[in-house]
Scaffold this motif. Structure first.
Motif, PDB file in Angstrom:
ATOM      1  N   PRO A   1       0.808  -1.226   0.000  1.00  0.00           N
ATOM      2  CA  PRO A   1       0.000   0.000   0.000  1.00  0.00           C
ATOM      3  C   PRO A   1       0.839   1.272   0.000  1.00  0.00           C
ATOM      4  O   PRO A   1       0.410   2.288  -0.549  1.00  0.00           O
ATOM      5  CB  PRO A   1      -0.804  -0.118   1.301  1.00  0.00           C
ATOM      6  CG  PRO A   1      -0.837  -1.579   1.613  1.00  0.00           C
ATOM      7  CD  PRO A   1       0.462  -2.125   1.122  1.00  0.00           C
ATOM      8  N   LEU A   2       2.020   1.222   0.602  1.00  0.00           N
ATOM      9  CA  LEU A   2       2.865   2.418   0.630  1.00  0.00           C
ATOM     10  C   LEU A   2       3.246   2.856  -0.775  1.00  0.00           C
ATOM     11  O   LEU A   2       3.437   4.046  -1.033  1.00  0.00           O
ATOM     12  CB  LEU A   2       4.129   2.163   1.455  1.00  0.00           C
ATOM     13  CG  LEU A   2       3.925   1.717   2.904  1.00  0.00           C
ATOM     14  CD1 LEU A   2       5.270   1.621   3.614  1.00  0.00           C
ATOM     15  CD2 LEU A   2       2.999   2.661   3.652  1.00  0.00           C
ATOM     16  N   ASP A   3       3.354   1.900  -1.700  1.00  0.00           N
ATOM     17  CA  ASP A   3       3.649   2.246  -3.093  1.00  0.00           C
ATOM     18  C   ASP A   3       2.468   2.955  -3.744  1.00  0.00           C
ATOM     19  O   ASP A   3       2.636   3.938  -4.467  1.00  0.00           O
ATOM     20  CB  ASP A   3       4.017   0.994  -3.894  1.00  0.00           C
ATOM     21  CG  ASP A   3       5.358   0.415  -3.490  1.00  0.00           C
ATOM     22  OD1 ASP A   3       6.207   1.176  -2.984  1.00  0.00           O
ATOM     23  OD2 ASP A   3       5.554  -0.801  -3.663  1.00  0.00           O
ATOM     24  N   LEU A   4       1.255   2.446  -3.491  1.00  0.00           N
ATOM     25  CA  LEU A   4       0.076   3.046  -4.107  1.00  0.00           C
ATOM     26  C   LEU A   4      -0.141   4.470  -3.600  1.00  0.00           C
ATOM     27  O   LEU A   4      -0.529   5.362  -4.357  1.00  0.00           O
ATOM     28  CB  LEU A   4      -1.163   2.200  -3.821  1.00  0.00           C
ATOM     29  CG  LEU A   4      -2.427   2.617  -4.580  1.00  0.00           C
ATOM     30  CD1 LEU A   4      -2.245   2.427  -6.078  1.00  0.00           C
ATOM     31  CD2 LEU A   4      -3.644   1.836  -4.098  1.00  0.00           C
ATOM     32  N   TYR A   5       0.113   4.714  -2.312  1.00  0.00           N
ATOM     33  CA  TYR A   5      -0.082   6.039  -1.727  1.00  0.00           C
ATOM     34  C   TYR A   5       1.144   6.935  -1.883  1.00  0.00           C
ATOM     35  O   TYR A   5       1.143   8.059  -1.394  1.00  0.00           O
ATOM     36  CB  TYR A   5      -0.383   5.906  -0.232  1.00  0.00           C
ATOM     37  CG  TYR A   5      -1.760   5.410   0.108  1.00  0.00           C
ATOM     38  CD1 TYR A   5      -2.855   6.274   0.125  1.00  0.00           C
ATOM     39  CD2 TYR A   5      -1.991   4.082   0.447  1.00  0.00           C
ATOM     40  CE1 TYR A   5      -4.125   5.831   0.465  1.00  0.00           C
ATOM     41  CE2 TYR A   5      -3.243   3.623   0.788  1.00  0.00           C
ATOM     42  CZ  TYR A   5      -4.307   4.495   0.793  1.00  0.00           C
ATOM     43  OH  TYR A   5      -5.561   4.047   1.133  1.00  0.00           O
ATOM     44  N   SER A   6       2.194   6.457  -2.542  1.00  0.00           N
ATOM     45  CA  SER A   6       3.467   7.172  -2.563  1.00  0.00           C
ATOM     46  C   SER A   6       3.435   8.466  -3.365  1.00  0.00           C
ATOM     47  O   SER A   6       4.260   9.353  -3.144  1.00  0.00           O
ATOM     48  CB  SER A   6       4.568   6.264  -3.126  1.00  0.00           C
ATOM     49  OG  SER A   6       4.352   6.040  -4.522  1.00  0.00           O
ATOM     50  N   GLY A   7       2.515   8.582  -4.320  1.00  0.00           N
ATOM     51  CA  GLY A   7       2.514   9.745  -5.208  1.00  0.00           C
ATOM     52  C   GLY A   7       3.536   9.642  -6.319  1.00  0.00           C
ATOM     53  O   GLY A   7       3.588  10.500  -7.191  1.00  0.00           O
ATOM     54  N   ASN A   8       4.347   8.577  -6.295  1.00  0.00           N
ATOM     55  CA  ASN A   8       5.334   8.328  -7.347  1.00  0.00           C
ATOM     56  C   ASN A   8       4.695   7.435  -8.403  1.00  0.00           C
ATOM     57  O   ASN A   8       4.286   6.308  -8.098  1.00  0.00           O
ATOM     58  CB  ASN A   8       6.569   7.663  -6.740  1.00  0.00           C
ATOM     59  CG  ASN A   8       7.635   7.343  -7.769  1.00  0.00           C
ATOM     60  OD1 ASN A   8       7.471   6.436  -8.577  1.00  0.00           O
ATOM     61  ND2 ASN A   8       8.730   8.076  -7.742  1.00  0.00           N
ATOM     62  N   LYS A   9       4.621   7.909  -9.634  1.00  0.00           N
ATOM     63  CA  LYS A   9       3.858   7.196 -10.659  1.00  0.00           C
ATOM     64  C   LYS A   9       4.385   5.785 -10.903  1.00  0.00           C
ATOM     65  O   LYS A   9       3.593   4.841 -11.066  1.00  0.00           O
ATOM     66  CB  LYS A   9       3.859   7.985 -11.970  1.00  0.00           C
ATOM     67  CG  LYS A   9       2.929   7.389 -13.022  1.00  0.00           C
ATOM     68  CD  LYS A   9       2.779   8.297 -14.217  1.00  0.00           C
ATOM     69  CE  LYS A   9       1.800   7.693 -15.229  1.00  0.00           C
ATOM     70  NZ  LYS A   9       1.626   8.558 -16.422  1.00  0.00           N
ATOM     71  N   GLN A  10       5.708   5.606 -10.915  1.00  0.00           N
ATOM     72  CA  GLN A  10       6.250   4.280 -11.166  1.00  0.00           C
ATOM     73  C   GLN A  10       5.919   3.323 -10.025  1.00  0.00           C
ATOM     74  O   GLN A  10       5.545   2.169 -10.259  1.00  0.00           O
ATOM     75  CB  GLN A  10       7.768   4.353 -11.357  1.00  0.00           C
ATOM     76  CG  GLN A  10       8.394   3.008 -11.759  1.00  0.00           C
ATOM     77  CD  GLN A  10       7.776   2.420 -13.011  1.00  0.00           C
ATOM     78  OE1 GLN A  10       7.717   3.083 -14.046  1.00  0.00           O
ATOM     79  NE2 GLN A  10       7.297   1.181 -12.937  1.00  0.00           N
ATOM     80  N   ARG A  11       6.022   3.786  -8.791  1.00  0.00           N
ATOM     81  CA  ARG A  11       5.674   2.934  -7.658  1.00  0.00           C
ATOM     82  C   ARG A  11       4.183   2.623  -7.652  1.00  0.00           C
ATOM     83  O   ARG A  11       3.784   1.500  -7.316  1.00  0.00           O
ATOM     84  CB  ARG A  11       6.090   3.605  -6.344  1.00  0.00           C
ATOM     85  CG  ARG A  11       7.601   3.644  -6.106  1.00  0.00           C
ATOM     86  CD  ARG A  11       7.922   4.360  -4.809  1.00  0.00           C
ATOM     87  NE  ARG A  11       7.327   3.681  -3.651  1.00  0.00           N
ATOM     88  CZ  ARG A  11       7.273   4.221  -2.433  1.00  0.00           C
ATOM     89  NH1 ARG A  11       7.765   5.435  -2.212  1.00  0.00           N
ATOM     90  NH2 ARG A  11       6.725   3.543  -1.436  1.00  0.00           N
ATOM     91  N   MET A  12       3.373   3.580  -8.013  1.00  0.00           N
ATOM     92  CA  MET A  12       1.929   3.340  -8.082  1.00  0.00           C
ATOM     93  C   MET A  12       1.619   2.298  -9.153  1.00  0.00           C
ATOM     94  O   MET A  12       0.778   1.413  -8.972  1.00  0.00           O
ATOM     95  CB  MET A  12       1.188   4.647  -8.368  1.00  0.00           C
ATOM     96  CG  MET A  12       1.320   5.685  -7.262  1.00  0.00           C
ATOM     97  SD  MET A  12       0.469   7.235  -7.630  1.00  0.00           S
ATOM     98  CE  MET A  12      -1.244   6.760  -7.341  1.00  0.00           C
TER      99      MET A  12
END
Length: 496
Positions: free
Chosen positions: A235-246
């Motif tokens: 979930p931290l990736d989805l909420y990261s605001g970083n497009k690649q991580r999302m």
């Protein structure tokens, strides 16, 4: 009540082949789309101002939508509504008394009041439409239960549908577009992506685990054999605001949907946990099989772009959340300055690699992900949560003070909610007359979509969940220690 033909059918290949023309609309559906109280035209009628309207499903088309631990959901496609039916352990069915009926009625009304007076002001009326309580006769509930007996998942059969007070809650069906946004002429199918993003933030003082709560719980699920492999979703990736991580997070959900990702077509589940439809077929049906869109990776890229754009789309809406900004800013400052437990966290993290990435950049404040994260960030450290000092949930009528317990429980609700993104491909002619905030232009496919966002699963959490979370965290850590020491992690696999 007899089940309409094909009432509870599972998704099949023809679901992907033939688009369904939208069902006829009713006045009730139009009111629901506009956000007023749902009144099911031809299905329910208010008896008088002081009584609960009665719901009659005898001659109404309905279908099984799914269920969680506490509720079973059926959908009324022609009314664009869902009905939530309470479940109870079968062993407790015979022990319900008049006091239980009263408690059940109070519980349901409190849930609806919490939804209207707390969650709608916090998350915004643009994402949540109103619900209403109806009375449903026991005989109809029993018939629904009988019809669904062989359709429900085996691991859910220890509970049965039983509405002790004969009351049910009716909500808009977010897997379908509101009538005001639907193209009834073209007959284009509506696709919906349901994501349960889970916990995207943990208070810095509570970050003593080597990974975030979701990733830690994967080890417990693996130990209990409820999953066969660890998910790569964080979930931290989805909420990261970083497009690649999302993008990485969404692709991980596609690989291992579990209970966190579902795809619907015209209200029917076609992809998710236990659903065997091939993902490539789903994406080709959605975006078209022609030219470069036939390529698997391009289809995935198109899907991810569409979902990320929707989750990050700013949709301004006045809400109580604006009056809680100061609390959120103080937590972000604390996070930026670090916490006394940071060094301990780093020591524990060094034992397990890789660890979750806590770095993030600000999300657009009026996007749905930003709003959910803001509510999660109301949480206080567990050391401040004193169960001996607490009040019932406030209804947030004005700048009311939130106790630490209330903040913890409110954040817990935001951690378990579901976001539903519904899309329908549309023409340039319709784009010109649609509200811009409901239109997305996808650059890879060169297609335009009208879309809508809804949020569900927003029930208030009981006080008992605080102790439950403490015990769960200990179980997760023990499971992780056991499995990593034995090196039992299954191999990763590619998207089918």
């Amino acid at each position: 009540m007899t089940a309409p033909r094909g009432l509870v059918q599972r998704a099949s290949s023809n679901l992907l082949e033939q688009p369904r023309r939208a069902p006829p609309f009713t006045i009730g559906a139009r009111r629901a789309a506009e956000g007023s109280i749902i009144m099911l035209n031809g299905v329910a009628a208010a008896e008088n101002e002081n009584s609960v309207p009665r719901l009659n499903l005898s001659n109404v088309k309905w279908k099984y939508r799914g269920e969680g631990n506490a509720n079973l959901v059926i959908a009324l496609p022609n009314e664009r509504c869902i009905v939530r039916l309470r479940k109870v352990d079968k062993c407790k069915l015979v022990r319900h008394s008049e006091a239980d009926r009263y408690s059940e009625a109070q519980r349901l009304r409190q849930e609806v009041a919490f939804y209207h007076k707390v969650m709608i002001p916090l998350l915004g009326s643009c994402f949540l439409k109103q619900s209403v309580v109806y009375r449903l006769d026991k005989e109809q509930v029993q018939k629904i239960s009988q019809i669904l007996q062989n359709q429900r998942p085996a691991h859910r059969n220890h509970k049965d549908v039983f509405c002790a007070a004969d009351l049910v809650a009716v909500y808009p069906d977010y897997t379908l577009l509101p009538e005001s946004l639907t193209d009834q002429v073209g007959g284009t199918s509506t696709f919906c992506v349901e994501i349960k993003p889970k916990q995207g933030w943990i208070h810095p003082e509570d970050r003593i685990m080597p990974k975030c709560t979701y990733c830690m719980k994967q080890y417990l699920k693996l130990k209990n054999k409820s999953i066969s492999r660890l998910s790569d979703y964080c979930p931290l990736d989805l909420y990261s605001g970083n497009k690649q991580r999302m993008k990485d997070a969404i692709q991980a959900l596609l690989v291992s949907p579990q209970n966190n990702l579902k795809i619907f077509k015209d209200g029917y589940l076609i992809y998710g946990e236990g659903e065997k439809t091939n993902l490539l077929d789903v994406l080709r049906c959605w975006f078209g099989p022609k030219n470069k869109l036939a390529e698997h990776q391009v289809l995935l890229e198109t899907f991810c772009n569409l979902v990320i754009e929707s989750l990050c789309r700013e949709i301004p809406d006045s809400s109580t959340l604006e009056r809680l900004r100061s609390a959120l800013l103080s937590e972000e400052k604390r996070e930026a300055n670090g916490s006394p437990r940071d060094s301990l966290c780093r020591q524990v993290n060094s034992l397990w690699q890789p660890v979750c990435d806590w770095n993030r950049q600000p999300l657009p404040p009026n996007c749905i992900l930003g709003r959910i994260l803001a509510v999660q960030m109301l949480e206080v450290p567990r050391s401040q949560v004193d169960l001996k000092v607490h009040d019932a949930f406030p209804f947030l009528d004005g700048d009311e003070y939130l106790t630490p317990v209330q903040r913890y429980l409110l954040a817990a609700t935001a951690k378990d909610c579901s976001v539903l993104l519904s899309f329908q491909q549309t023409s340039q002619e319709r784009v010109d007359i649609l509200p811009p905030r409901h239109v997305i232009h996808e650059t890879i496919s060169q297609q335009s979509f009208v879309f809508n966002i809804g949020v569900s699963d927003l029930d208030p959490k009981p006080l008992s969940c605080i102790e439950k979370h403490r015990k769960r965290d200990l179980e997760m850590l023990m499971a992780m220690l056991e499995l990593t020491s034995c090196n039992k992690q299954p191999a990763k696999r590619d998207i089918d």
